[in-house]
Write an enzyme that holds these catalytic residues in place. Structure first.
Site: not given
Length: 612
Positions: A2, A27, A76, A102-103, A485, A489, A492, A508, A607
């Site tokens: 947050c 955030r 968040w 936050n946490g 990566e 992207k 996301e 496989h 983020k």
């Protein structure tokens, strides 16, 4: 996860708080709220579910809230669904204490049950309300003031947190505390600011204090007094933030992500310049001598998300150049399997924010087991930077878009430099090879610029496939790391199901998922593996896949196999990730734009992941 902002000064607080929250919305953005007080008057709390603009509309951009002291929060959700009731700030029933957090407080249920037995009631599902009412409990029980009550709460609480409080009996003041979650304090003349991250403060001050773990601060207008967990006053030095405030603005680009993609040539060049001086690598700033490098027997790279993919790429580079065994670990798993480390192990922790909870925990685990630690981080003074034995700073500047681009690229560069230095110190490369590697790195910023100048074909192709349901990325060696990566992207920000596979693994099981029209992107930058990957692409083409090839200029034979080709400039194969990833960042961006999605703030993501 947050975002917290706070202000004490002589101006109207609410507009400043909203402005700060707008720069922290990456955030968290499922709800937001403000608490403002005007002297001894009753504080006003306004909260809203959804994006910050709803709160701004509710408060007339903050203009309808008088008062020069306040705290704000963008959330968040971790405990409790996104709702106005669960939004911060929270308060005691009589509003004598108001706070944001936050946490994650791990033992919140135990504390909540105790408080209920003591007569407290709760109006939200959050652990934050528990923290605030625990402070209230100790304030009333011992009557020793806010610092004492906060310290007692910190000793009772388990988990990670950054907390900011306003107390009814202390108008014009704010109290803050932190453990394992980021918080900075800015002071300018007769104003004091609190924030979870630098961008929220840049418009107002560049002079900041970093409050340490298990520390508390009492803040007034232009003043900050710090205490340790024993309530002893401690002294701190001000740090000047070098970032340009304009760097946190979009600068004419439609989205922060595209701006940050275009900032990569400069970010890479700045990071190179900080590590290479007059044609030679200089690691003086990280305080690691050649003798210490020579003694390293193994390397463990620990990271999360995109930083983990940097580690996968660097594993190939370190092992090939420096011939040192390298293991790459997900930080979220690392400390839970009792890793085997020794004093000659170097644990490299990679994190943009320097506050990633799992990575920070992994760093501490490594230190506890006696390993040497090195952080590769972007934020000066962050927790990982402070706690690691050595640190390399990447000079990416502020990164606002949730999907990382320039931070990823600068992490790669820092890793390349370290691998080259390890190889040279160990006598595994010649002076000519050393010079050639550095010359190749010096060309990368201009080569990235060339890719960015020719992005229209990628835009066209992305629009064509924006309806795709599944996309597969395949590659071998470093090309596999690039694929990881590129796939991340894509998923996301475009919300398209996307997976990356080592090309040889297709047969496989994965090849059963390929059907007519499935887009398969083959990454082919490694000359020694080119023909092997082409063979794998032929296999999926025979099952109906539509093939895109991403390769270096000169590999024109790829067009005999694929349906669409993207070329990037040639570089030393060890460094190919730095160029190939730019095209994949652009593709993901244009896919998201074509679908009309929120590029900078994809759903359900934040983020900085500062909670487990």
């Amino acid at each position: 996860m947050c975002g917290i902002v706070g202000y004490v000064g002589n101006k109207q607080a609410a507009p400043i708080l909203l402005d700060g929250l707008s720069r922290l919305e990456y955030r968290g953005y499922d709800s937001a709220g403000l608490a403002v007080r005007d002297g001894d008057a009753e504080p006003v709390i306004i909260k809203a579910k959804g994006r910050l603009k709803i709160l701004a509309e509710k408060t007339n951009e903050g203009k309808s809230l008088p008062g020069s002291c306040g705290i704000g929060h963008t959330r968040w959700a971790t405990h409790g669904e996104p709702s106005e009731g669960n939004a911060h700030p929270h308060c005691t029933d009589d509003r004598s204490i108001i706070g944001v957090h936050n946490g994650i407080i791990e033992n919140y249920q135990e504390l909540r049950d105790k408080l209920i037995r003591k007569g407290y009631s709760f109006h939200s599902q959050t652990d934050t309300e528990v923290a605030i009412k625990t402070v209230d409990y100790y304030l009333k029980k011992y009557n020793q003031g806010p610092v004492d009550a906060i310290v007692r709460t910190m000793m009772r609480v388990r988990g990670s947190y950054a907390l900011a409080f306003m107390f009814k009996d202390y108008p014009g003041e704010m109290f803050v505390a932190r453990k394992d979650s980021p918080m900075i304090i800015g002071v300018d003349a007769d104003e004091t600011f609190v924030a979870s991250d630098v961008p929220a403060l840049l418009r107002y001050t560049r002079n900041v204090y970093y409050i340490g773990n298990n520390e508390i601060a009492r803040l007034g207008a232009g003043t900050a007094t710090f205490y340790n967990i024993d309530q002893e006053e401690i002294q701190k030095e001000i740090t000047e933030i070098k970032w340009d405030a304009e760097a946190a603005e979009r600068g004419g680009f439609e989205h922060f992500m595209m701006k940050e993609i275009h900032e990569q040539p400069k970010a890479v060049q700045d990071t190179l310049n900080s590590l290479v001086v007059d044609g030679h690598i200089s690691l003086d700033a990280i305080s690691m001598t050649e003798e210490e490098i020579a003694k390293i027997g193994s390397i463990v790279i620990v990271a999360c998300g995109s930083a983990y993919h940097v580690g996968v790429s660097l594993q190939y580079v370190f092992e090939d150049l420096a011939r040192v065994p390298v293991r790459v670990e997900l930080a979220s798993e690392f400390r839970y399997r009792n890793p085997i480390l020794s004093p000659d192990t170097l644990v490299i922790v990679i994190s943009q924010s320097g506050e990633t909870a799992d990575s920070l925990a992994a760093l501490r685990e490594a230190k506890d087991k006696g390993a040497r630690t090195l952080g590769i981080v972007n934020v000066v003074g962050s927790s990982i930077a402070r706690e690691a034995d050595n640190v390399i700073y990447t000079l990416a500047g502020p990164e606002i878009a949730v999907a990382t681009t320039k931070a990823y690229s600068t992490q790669l560069i820092a890793g390349y430099i370290l691998a080259i230095e390890f190889a040279m110190v160990r006598g595994l490369i010649t002076q000519d090879q050393y010079d050639d590697f550095l010359a190749a790195l010096e060309k990368i910023p201009d080569q990235i610029s060339r890719i960015l100048e020719d992005k229209e074909r990628i835009q066209w192709f992305a629009a064509k496939f924006s309806h795709a349901r599944d996309i597969f990325f395949i590659g071998r060696g470093i090309d596999y790391a690039i694929s990881l990566e590129g796939s991340l992207k894509m998923k996301e920000i475009s919300y398209i199901h996307s997976e990356a596979y080592a090309a040889g693994e297709l047969k496989h099981g994965t090849i059963s998922l390929v059907e007519d029209g499935t887009l398969v992107i083959g990454v082919l930058t490694q000359p020694a593996l080119f023909e092997k990957t082409i063979s794998n692409m032929v296999e999926v083409k025979s099952r109906g896949a539509y093939l895109m090839g991403l390769t270096s200029y000169g590999n024109y034979s790829v067009e005999d196999t694929v349906d669409f080709t993207v070329y990037v400039p040639r570089t030393d194969p060890h460094f190919a990730n730095s160029l190939a990833i730019i095209s994949l960042q652009l593709m993901a961006y244009y896919m998201s734009v074509a679908k009309g999605l929120d590029v900078d703030k994809p759903r359900n993501l934040a983020k900085s992941v500062t909670v487990e």
